[in-house]
Design a protein around this motif. Structure first.
Motif, short mmCIF file in Angstrom:
data_model
loop_
_atom_site.label_atom_id
_atom_site.label_comp_id
_atom_site.label_asym_id
_atom_site.label_seq_id
_atom_site.Cartn_x
_atom_site.Cartn_y
_atom_site.Cartn_z
N UNK A 10 -4.98 1.61 -8.56
CA UNK A 10 -4.49 2.97 -8.40
C UNK A 10 -5.62 3.94 -8.09
N UNK A 11 -5.44 4.70 -7.01
CA UNK A 11 -6.34 5.80 -6.67
C UNK A 11 -5.60 7.13 -6.69
N UNK A 12 -4.27 7.08 -6.69
CA UNK A 12 -3.43 8.28 -6.67
C UNK A 12 -2.86 8.57 -8.04
N UNK A 13 -1.62 9.08 -8.06
CA UNK A 13 -0.99 9.48 -9.32
C UNK A 13 0.20 8.59 -9.64
N UNK B 157 -1.93 1.91 -4.91
CA UNK B 157 -1.51 3.30 -4.79
C UNK B 157 -2.71 4.08 -4.27
N UNK B 158 -2.63 4.54 -3.03
CA UNK B 158 -3.74 5.26 -2.40
C UNK B 158 -3.92 6.65 -2.98
N UNK B 159 -4.98 7.34 -2.57
CA UNK B 159 -5.31 8.67 -3.10
C UNK B 159 -4.18 9.66 -2.89
N UNK B 160 -3.41 9.53 -1.82
CA UNK B 160 -2.30 10.45 -1.57
C UNK B 160 -0.98 9.94 -2.14
N UNK B 161 -1.00 8.76 -2.75
CA UNK B 161 0.21 8.17 -3.31
C UNK B 161 0.64 8.87 -4.59
N UNK B 162 1.96 9.08 -4.71
CA UNK B 162 2.54 9.69 -5.90
C UNK B 162 3.72 8.82 -6.33
N UNK C 112 0.87 -1.16 0.00
CA UNK C 112 0.00 0.00 0.00
C UNK C 112 0.91 1.21 0.00
N UNK C 113 0.79 2.04 -1.03
CA UNK C 113 1.68 3.18 -1.18
C UNK C 113 0.86 4.47 -1.09
N UNK C 114 0.98 5.16 0.04
CA UNK C 114 0.29 6.43 0.25
C UNK C 114 1.26 7.61 0.26
#
Length: 127
Positions: free
Chosen positions: A70-73, A53-58, A36-38
């Motif tokens: 993927x939810x982030x970038x 990839x969480x919403x805050x993940x880049x 899990x990558x935030x």
């Protein structure tokens, strides 16, 4: 999650690791289980398992995994052996190679997608 093992047994396939908000990493990352990558990551990510990839993940990386959700970038190419799921808040700037692609409404995807099995086999042979 890190687990101490008294013996040299293989890593737990069901384990989950987290790179949370506030963490920034550069380099080559391999993992077993689910990651899990935030936070922020730059480099290369390799695994036959699941990357979330969480919403805050880049992520600024070349990614080769079994499953990518993927939810982030993500800036860079994603190669997934099983599937890629892009949630509504996802922003992808790069190409995707996968047999299954799931896109929610609202996703930003600036790149190309190849879904042929021949493409995956060619990429896997070169790895």
């Amino acid at each position: 999650m890190w687990r101490w093992r008294g013996n040299n047994s293989a890593p737990d396939q069901a384990s989950t690791s987290v790179i949370d908000q506030g963490c920034e990493l550069d380099g080559r990352l391999t993992f077993v289980g689910t990651l899990v990558l935030n936070g922020k990551f730059r480099g290369e990510i390799f695994s036959s398992d699941t990357l979330l990839v969480g919403e805050t993940g880049q992520v600024e990386a070349e990614v080769q995994v079994g499953i990518a959700i993927v939810s982030g970038q993500v800036t860079g190419n994603i190669i997934a052996r099983e599937r890629v799921e892009l949630r509504s808040s996802a922003r992808i700037f790069g190409d995707i190679v996968t047999p299954v692609l799931v896109l929610d409404e609202g996703v930003v995807f600036d790149g190309r997608c190849k879904m042929k099995n021949e493409e995956l086999r060619a990429v896997q042979k070169s790895s």
